[in-house]
Design an enzyme around this catalytic site. Sequence first.
Site, PDB file in Angstrom:
ATOM      1  CE  LYS A   5      -2.185  -1.942   3.427  1.00 34.20           C
ATOM      2  NZ  LYS A   5      -3.064  -2.396   4.500  1.00 34.20           N
ATOM      3  CG  ASP A  31      -6.457  -4.648   7.751  1.00 38.38           C
ATOM      4  OD1 ASP A  31      -5.942  -5.738   7.472  1.00 38.38           O
ATOM      5  OD2 ASP A  31      -6.553  -3.714   6.929  1.00 38.38           O
TER       6      ASP A  31
END
Length: 524
Positions: free
Chosen positions: A234, A270
């Site tokens: 990311k 997450d």
Amino acid sequence: MTGIWIRYEVAKKKIILEKTLKRARSIPRRDVTPVEWLQAIGSRLPWQPIESRLLVGSSLPLPQTFALTLSSPWCSEGSVRGKPQAASSLHTYHVFVRVATSLASKPLSYNLQANCLQYKQGLSEIREECQELVLSDGQVLEIMKRLLTELNRGLSKATHDTADVKCFTTFVQDLPNGTVCHVSWQLFDHIAECLANFMIEHDLSSERLPLGFTFSFPLSQRGLTKGYLVQWTKGFDCSDCINEDVVQMLKDAIARRNDVKIDVCAILNDTTGTLMSCAWKNFNCRIGIIVGTGSNACYVEKVENLELFEGDKSKPYMVINTEWGAFGDNGALEIVRTQYDREIDSHSINAGKQLHEKMISGMYMGELVRLVLVKFTKSNLLFGGKGSDMLFERGTFFTKFVSEIESDKRGTFTGCRQVLDELGLSHATDQDCVNVRYVCECVSRRAAHLVSAGVATLINKMGQLSVTVGVDGSVYRFHPYFHDLMVEKISELVTPGIKFDLMLSEDGSGRGAALVAAVACRDR
């Protein structure tokens, strides 16, 4: 009588649009050819050009037949009838035009290729060019087959090291049951500072608090409080963190402050947080997925299938962090990757890595759309071949634009025009807006179908008759149709008899981490 009628026939359903021509009388009275006559009428219509109205609306398919009837003070009758050619002909309409004028003693007949009806920017050609972004049923099934192979390779001790989908053990074995009450040191010092500020603000400085640490990057976990960073994703890049225990790095940062007392009780991804936060409300939740800046999934696996887990196997299940964003890094997705995907990858900081994620996630979706629009503009299929500096600049088409454009009610272009105006494309026609929306739909639908293929693979692998899937992430939350696209596709792909539902996670990263920490403290 002066007027224009467009009669549209699609699947035997007629759509009739009518517009009065109040200015038709200004057309000079003279002998004209059929093409001149049609062009003259078209030049005075508010609808420009005339051919765009043969494809009225964005969602209707090309008609099998069409008919256009016109009348004017100087033309008693006129009609145009035709049939679209095959896709390879650039969708030029070859039409037979019959015109009878009050100035001629008999009708004039022409067999011609009418330039005024040549619709080079038609949705049909855009659809043809976008076919590589549309996944066939066969391709989806093949992707599921290859993903399952990678999942099993990730779980196996013999093939784990070479597997793209690592399936890391999380050491999370207890789900909530409703009874629980730029250099690395700078990064972790910042996290510690945020924690300290929170405790001071809430007058908790004298308390010793347990912490669940959500870390949304690939980890090789050696325990509930020990996780080694495998690689950044990311867009992050702190090279001195690779292969380091990020829990210990956080502990060290907290210790350097020496002003708060925090016990790191658990580290989790997450996706695990998403699963835990949903399982707290729905014990049937067994899968957690993220479709946001990145994309990943976790699921509950039988401990007996975990060859890499050498701990206590008295508990039957464990949450597995698949890290499916890396699926395809070994070439498994080449059957569906496009020129746009390869360009995205070549300009990323981790070229050749996270290829599955780059076809799905919000970090890349907008740029994928931009690349398609650039190609179509340069091919003269969009915006009359005239782009803008912003359109041609990398990173200017944000993923939120995709959601805004697709949020427009069918046949309206408020959101789309705002986006195009922001990009310096105020000259876009309504048909350009239709085409831009279609490109957005192709990219977002492909992402939804890739995620759905992954979810269905996990559901089928688990073999439970009823499964709740916890979902979080900005793409899933804010795209107007992503949920519906997933439900529809997963329903097609799961084993008959299995029931599932998708549940939006509420703060999976925060609440999920807190729940894992609470369970860990309870079991101490």
